[in-house]
Design a protein around this motif. Structure first.
Motif, PDB file in Angstrom:
ATOM      1  N   HIS A   9       0.838  -1.199   0.000  1.00  0.00           N
ATOM      2  CA  HIS A   9       0.000   0.000   0.000  1.00  0.00           C
ATOM      3  C   HIS A   9       0.878   1.256   0.000  1.00  0.00           C
ATOM      4  N   LEU A  10       1.869   1.296   0.882  1.00  0.00           N
ATOM      5  CA  LEU A  10       2.756   2.465   0.968  1.00  0.00           C
ATOM      6  C   LEU A  10       3.556   2.684  -0.314  1.00  0.00           C
ATOM      7  N   ILE A  11       4.049   1.614  -0.909  1.00  0.00           N
ATOM      8  CA  ILE A  11       4.808   1.741  -2.162  1.00  0.00           C
ATOM      9  C   ILE A  11       3.945   2.388  -3.237  1.00  0.00           C
ATOM     10  N   PHE A  12       2.694   1.924  -3.360  1.00  0.00           N
ATOM     11  CA  PHE A  12       1.841   2.466  -4.413  1.00  0.00           C
ATOM     12  C   PHE A  12       1.287   3.849  -4.068  1.00  0.00           C
ATOM     13  N   VAL A  13       1.164   4.165  -2.793  1.00  0.00           N
ATOM     14  CA  VAL A  13       0.801   5.538  -2.418  1.00  0.00           C
ATOM     15  C   VAL A  13       1.933   6.485  -2.815  1.00  0.00           C
ATOM     16  N   ILE A  14       3.161   6.072  -2.563  1.00  0.00           N
ATOM     17  CA  ILE A  14       4.317   6.910  -2.914  1.00  0.00           C
ATOM     18  C   ILE A  14       4.384   7.129  -4.419  1.00  0.00           C
ATOM     19  N   GLY A  19       3.478  10.510  -9.201  1.00  0.00           N
ATOM     20  CA  GLY A  19       2.809  10.755 -10.474  1.00  0.00           C
ATOM     21  C   GLY A  19       1.984  12.032 -10.449  1.00  0.00           C
ATOM     22  N   LEU A  20       1.265  12.258  -9.357  1.00  0.00           N
ATOM     23  CA  LEU A  20       0.451  13.474  -9.255  1.00  0.00           C
ATOM     24  C   LEU A  20       1.325  14.725  -9.216  1.00  0.00           C
ATOM     25  N   PHE A  21       2.422  14.668  -8.481  1.00  0.00           N
ATOM     26  CA  PHE A  21       3.315  15.829  -8.421  1.00  0.00           C
ATOM     27  C   PHE A  21       3.904  16.128  -9.803  1.00  0.00           C
ATOM     28  N   TYR A  22       4.332  15.081 -10.495  1.00  0.00           N
ATOM     29  CA  TYR A  22       5.020  15.302 -11.768  1.00  0.00           C
ATOM     30  C   TYR A  22       4.048  15.649 -12.897  1.00  0.00           C
ATOM     31  N   ALA A  52       3.395  12.974 -20.627  1.00  0.00           N
ATOM     32  CA  ALA A  52       2.224  13.005 -19.754  1.00  0.00           C
ATOM     33  C   ALA A  52       1.408  11.731 -19.913  1.00  0.00           C
ATOM     34  N   TYR A  53       1.232  11.275 -21.148  1.00  0.00           N
ATOM     35  CA  TYR A  53       0.451  10.055 -21.399  1.00  0.00           C
ATOM     36  C   TYR A  53       1.080   8.860 -20.694  1.00  0.00           C
ATOM     37  N   ARG A  54       2.361   8.699 -20.845  1.00  0.00           N
ATOM     38  CA  ARG A  54       3.051   7.560 -20.223  1.00  0.00           C
ATOM     39  C   ARG A  54       3.002   7.646 -18.694  1.00  0.00           C
ATOM     40  N   LEU A  55       3.260   8.824 -18.171  1.00  0.00           N
ATOM     41  CA  LEU A  55       3.215   9.006 -16.719  1.00  0.00           C
ATOM     42  C   LEU A  55       1.818   8.702 -16.187  1.00  0.00           C
ATOM     43  N   TRP A  56       0.810   9.236 -16.850  1.00  0.00           N
ATOM     44  CA  TRP A  56      -0.563   9.129 -16.362  1.00  0.00           C
ATOM     45  C   TRP A  56      -1.079   7.703 -16.410  1.00  0.00           C
ATOM     46  N   TYR A  57      -0.868   7.015 -17.527  1.00  0.00           N
ATOM     47  CA  TYR A  57      -1.462   5.686 -17.704  1.00  0.00           C
ATOM     48  C   TYR A  57      -0.559   4.520 -17.302  1.00  0.00           C
ATOM     49  N   THR A  60       0.705   6.669 -12.783  1.00  0.00           N
ATOM     50  CA  THR A  60      -0.204   7.325 -11.842  1.00  0.00           C
ATOM     51  C   THR A  60      -1.505   6.556 -11.649  1.00  0.00           C
ATOM     52  N   TRP A  61      -2.213   6.264 -12.733  1.00  0.00           N
ATOM     53  CA  TRP A  61      -3.477   5.530 -12.574  1.00  0.00           C
ATOM     54  C   TRP A  61      -3.287   4.141 -11.965  1.00  0.00           C
ATOM     55  N   PRO A  62      -2.350   3.324 -12.476  1.00  0.00           N
ATOM     56  CA  PRO A  62      -2.167   2.004 -11.845  1.00  0.00           C
ATOM     57  C   PRO A  62      -1.795   2.109 -10.360  1.00  0.00           C
ATOM     58  N   SER A  63      -0.976   3.103 -10.006  1.00  0.00           N
ATOM     59  CA  SER A  63      -0.595   3.275  -8.603  1.00  0.00           C
ATOM     60  C   SER A  63      -1.803   3.624  -7.748  1.00  0.00           C
ATOM     61  N   ALA A  64      -2.678   4.495  -8.252  1.00  0.00           N
ATOM     62  CA  ALA A  64      -3.892   4.864  -7.514  1.00  0.00           C
ATOM     63  C   ALA A  64      -4.773   3.644  -7.278  1.00  0.00           C
TER      64      ALA A  64
END
Length: 180
Positions: A9-14, A19-22, A52-57, A60-64
């Protein structure tokens, strides 16, 4: 089992927060690229869209999603989770997680707009918007560490004041830059 779930959980929150910051930083760059002359504008926009596309999909989304899966697993399918879910600080934390998903959703909307070359916000707005995730992060960390539904307020007040100082510093730097 609980400690493994908590670690995941902590790894994916980080990685979610990273992802959100970047992504918001990439929004700033995309908006600034929109003001450049051709062909620089088109080259930069194309590159930022890919980034942005690579970061987001991919991050960021998988981590969320994974952070949430492991959180729900901990809360509802472990003995410790049944204890935590009854505590007032956890209710406040879950409210902040809800706010984080609203923030994430708004970032998704902005992401889609910029992917379609729709610039609806200024780069200064995006710099300020970036502080939203920081405030949520501070609130959640203080809640989890202090396990108090009240004491997190001091941490959030501190980060808000820190954010104000950063924004004042940004304006000061902008004025210096414009004078040159």
């Amino acid at each position: 089992m609980y400690d493994y779930l908590k670690s995941l959980h902590l790894i994916f929150v980080i990685t979610w927060f990273a992802g959100l910051f970047y992504i918001v930083r990439l929004f700033v760059y995309q908006i600034e690229a929109n003001e450049k002359p051709s062909p620089e504008k088109e080259i930069l926009q194309a590159q930022y869209k890919i980034m942005a596309y690579r970061l987001w999909y991919i991050i960021t989304w998988p981590s969320a999603v994974l952070a949430s899966i492991f959180a729900f697993w901990m809360l509802f399918f472990t003995e410790a989770g049944h204890i935590w879910i009854q505590m007032p600080w956890m209710h406040v934390k879950l409210c902040f997680v809800f706010l984080l998903y609203l923030y994430h959703g708004k970032c998704h909307q902005i992401f889609k707009q910029l992917q379609n070359d729709e610039v609806k916000y200024s780069n200064n707005f995006m710099r300020l918007w970036n502080e939203g995730a920081t405030i949520i992060l501070f609130a959640v960390v203080f809640l989890v560490v202090l396990k108090s539904a009240i004491n997190w307020i001091f941490g959030v007040i501190g980060i808000v004041l820190f954010s104000v100082l950063i924004m004042l510093g940004f304006r000061f730097y902008k004025r210096i830059r414009e004078k040159k």
